[in-house]
Design a protein around this motif. Structure first.
Motif, short mmCIF file in Angstrom:
data_model
loop_
_atom_site.label_atom_id
_atom_site.label_comp_id
_atom_site.label_asym_id
_atom_site.label_seq_id
_atom_site.Cartn_x
_atom_site.Cartn_y
_atom_site.Cartn_z
N HIS A 49 0.81 -1.22 0.00
CA HIS A 49 0.00 0.00 0.00
C HIS A 49 0.85 1.27 0.00
N GLY A 50 2.16 1.12 -0.10
CA GLY A 50 3.04 2.28 -0.21
C GLY A 50 3.45 2.91 1.10
N PHE A 51 3.08 2.27 2.23
CA PHE A 51 3.46 2.83 3.52
C PHE A 51 4.89 2.47 3.90
N LEU A 52 5.38 1.36 3.36
CA LEU A 52 6.77 0.95 3.56
C LEU A 52 7.38 0.60 2.22
N ILE A 53 8.70 0.71 2.14
CA ILE A 53 9.42 0.23 0.96
C ILE A 53 10.55 -0.67 1.44
N GLN A 54 10.93 -1.64 0.60
CA GLN A 54 12.00 -2.55 0.96
C GLN A 54 13.24 -2.26 0.14
N ASN A 55 14.36 -2.11 0.82
CA ASN A 55 15.64 -1.89 0.14
C ASN A 55 16.02 -3.19 -0.56
N GLU A 62 11.75 0.42 5.22
CA GLU A 62 11.76 1.80 5.71
C GLU A 62 10.45 2.47 5.30
N LEU A 63 10.17 3.63 5.90
CA LEU A 63 8.91 4.32 5.62
C LEU A 63 8.83 4.75 4.16
N GLY A 64 7.63 4.64 3.59
CA GLY A 64 7.42 5.01 2.20
C GLY A 64 6.90 6.43 2.05
N LEU A 65 6.75 6.85 0.81
CA LEU A 65 6.35 8.22 0.52
C LEU A 65 4.89 8.52 0.87
N ARG A 66 4.12 7.47 1.11
CA ARG A 66 2.72 7.68 1.48
C ARG A 66 2.62 8.54 2.74
N PHE A 67 3.58 8.38 3.66
CA PHE A 67 3.54 9.17 4.89
C PHE A 67 3.82 10.64 4.62
N LEU A 68 4.64 10.92 3.62
CA LEU A 68 4.90 12.31 3.24
C LEU A 68 3.61 12.96 2.76
N TYR A 70 0.50 12.11 3.64
CA TYR A 70 -0.38 12.33 4.79
C TYR A 70 0.13 13.47 5.66
N GLY A 71 1.46 13.55 5.81
CA GLY A 71 2.03 14.63 6.60
C GLY A 71 1.68 15.99 6.01
N GLN A 72 1.74 16.09 4.69
CA GLN A 72 1.41 17.34 4.03
C GLN A 72 -0.08 17.67 4.18
N MET A 73 -0.91 16.62 4.17
CA MET A 73 -2.35 16.83 4.35
C MET A 73 -2.64 17.42 5.73
N VAL A 74 -1.96 16.88 6.76
CA VAL A 74 -2.15 17.40 8.12
C VAL A 74 -1.67 18.84 8.21
N LYS A 75 -0.52 19.09 7.60
CA LYS A 75 0.05 20.44 7.62
C LYS A 75 -0.89 21.42 6.91
N ASP A 76 -1.45 21.01 5.77
CA ASP A 76 -2.38 21.87 5.04
C ASP A 76 -3.64 22.13 5.86
N LYS A 77 -4.09 21.11 6.59
CA LYS A 77 -5.29 21.26 7.42
C LYS A 77 -5.08 22.33 8.49
N LEU A 78 -3.87 22.37 9.04
CA LEU A 78 -3.58 23.35 10.08
C LEU A 78 -3.30 24.74 9.52
N ASN A 79 -3.06 24.82 8.20
CA ASN A 79 -2.74 26.10 7.56
C ASN A 79 -1.54 26.79 8.22
N SER A 124 19.46 22.36 14.09
CA SER A 124 18.32 22.04 13.22
C SER A 124 17.86 20.62 13.48
N VAL A 125 16.56 20.42 13.34
CA VAL A 125 15.96 19.09 13.39
C VAL A 125 15.07 18.96 12.15
N SER A 126 14.66 17.75 11.85
CA SER A 126 13.84 17.51 10.68
C SER A 126 12.36 17.65 11.03
N MET A 127 11.58 18.03 10.02
CA MET A 127 10.13 18.05 10.20
C MET A 127 9.67 16.65 10.57
N GLY A 128 8.79 16.57 11.54
CA GLY A 128 8.28 15.28 11.97
C GLY A 128 9.09 14.63 13.08
#
Length: 257
Positions: A49-55, A62-68, A70-79, A124-128
């Motif tokens: 389902h794209g939530f994980l990818i295998q090297n 490791e985490l897949g791009l699907r989380f990116l 969803y993360g953007q959707m949450v960020k957009d919701k908060l404006n 600096s730290v990373s988003m998320g």
């Protein structure tokens, strides 16, 4: 899917974090004390389902791009980017240090917006990035304003030590949180990382429940002196006041009880 399977599946995702971004089937099964065949089926399902990818070389997941997405959707919701980020950038330009917005999520604080300072050397730290609430200015200033039962729950859950400066004794933590709440801000040095200082203030929803924090952070050799600290607190609180008006206007709620 049974509730137990769903619970195991969601628990699997929690193990993919900054400290351990990749997992093999057997090592994750051992870590979680769950059959490796069950872990394998869960990982393969998430991958399909794209939530994980295998090297393909290491065979680890490791985490897949699907989380990116969803993360953007949450960020957009908060404006956040439309209104909050300009305030944070102005604050970063004034202070010349990086500014972070940290959101309450369960027993952790999550970095949801960043405005970097103009200095060549900066913290600096990373988003998320997810940090336990007992560590550092950005998280402790949130924890200080939580209900007493939630503070107790966090302390009983265990307070992991990241550096020698991290507070892990409940009595010391209680005293520190009381001081933070009385003064309205938190200043810490070396709790999250050896060479970093942080100065944080809380943000609330319309019900006066703490939901986030606004924090200035930088290399410890640039930490404010006792004479300069009150001025920095005032500047940070002014920026937080403007963000607070936005939160009040849109009635932000505490989603994670």
């Amino acid at each position: 899917m049974t509730l137990k399977t769903l619970d195991n599946s969601l628990e699997v995702l929690k193990y993919f974090n900054k400290e351990n971004p990749t997992w093999g089937v057997r090592e994750l099964a051992k870590e979680m004390n769950i059959s490796h065949s069950i872990i394998y089926r869960i990982l393969v399902t998430f991958e399909s389902h794209g939530f994980l990818i295998q090297n393909p070389e290491t065979k680890k997941y490791e985490l897949g791009l699907r989380f990116l997405e969803y993360g953007q959707m949450v960020k957009d919701k908060l404006n956040l980017s439309d209104f909050v980020l300009p305030i944070m950038k102005n604050l970063a330009e004034t202070i010349k240090e990086s500014v972070f917005l940290t959101w309450l999520d369960g027993k952790d604080g999550v970095t949801v917006e960043i405005a970097e300072g103009s200095q060549t050397i900066k913290f600096s730290v990373s988003m998320g990035t997810r940090t336990p609430l007992h560590i550092g200015a950005s998280c402790k200033v949130i924890m200080a304003y939580l209900p007493e039962d939630r503070k107790k729950e966090i302390m009983e859950h265990g307070m992991k030590r990241l550096t020698p400066e991290t507070i892990t004794e409940p009595e010391e933590m209680i005293a520190d949180l009381e001081k933070i709440q009385q003064q309205g801000w938190c200043f810490s040095t070396g709790e999250y990382a050896h060479s970093v200082f942080g100065l944080g203030v809380p943000l609330f929803n319309s019900k006066k429940e703490v939901i986030a924090s606004l924090t200035i952070a930088g290399p410890i050799y640039r930490k404010p002196t006792e004479e300069k600290l009150p001025e920095m607190v005032n500047i940070l609180q002014y920026g937080a006041m403007n963000i607070q008006r936005y939160f009040d206007q849109y009635s932000f709620k505490l989603y994670h009880e």
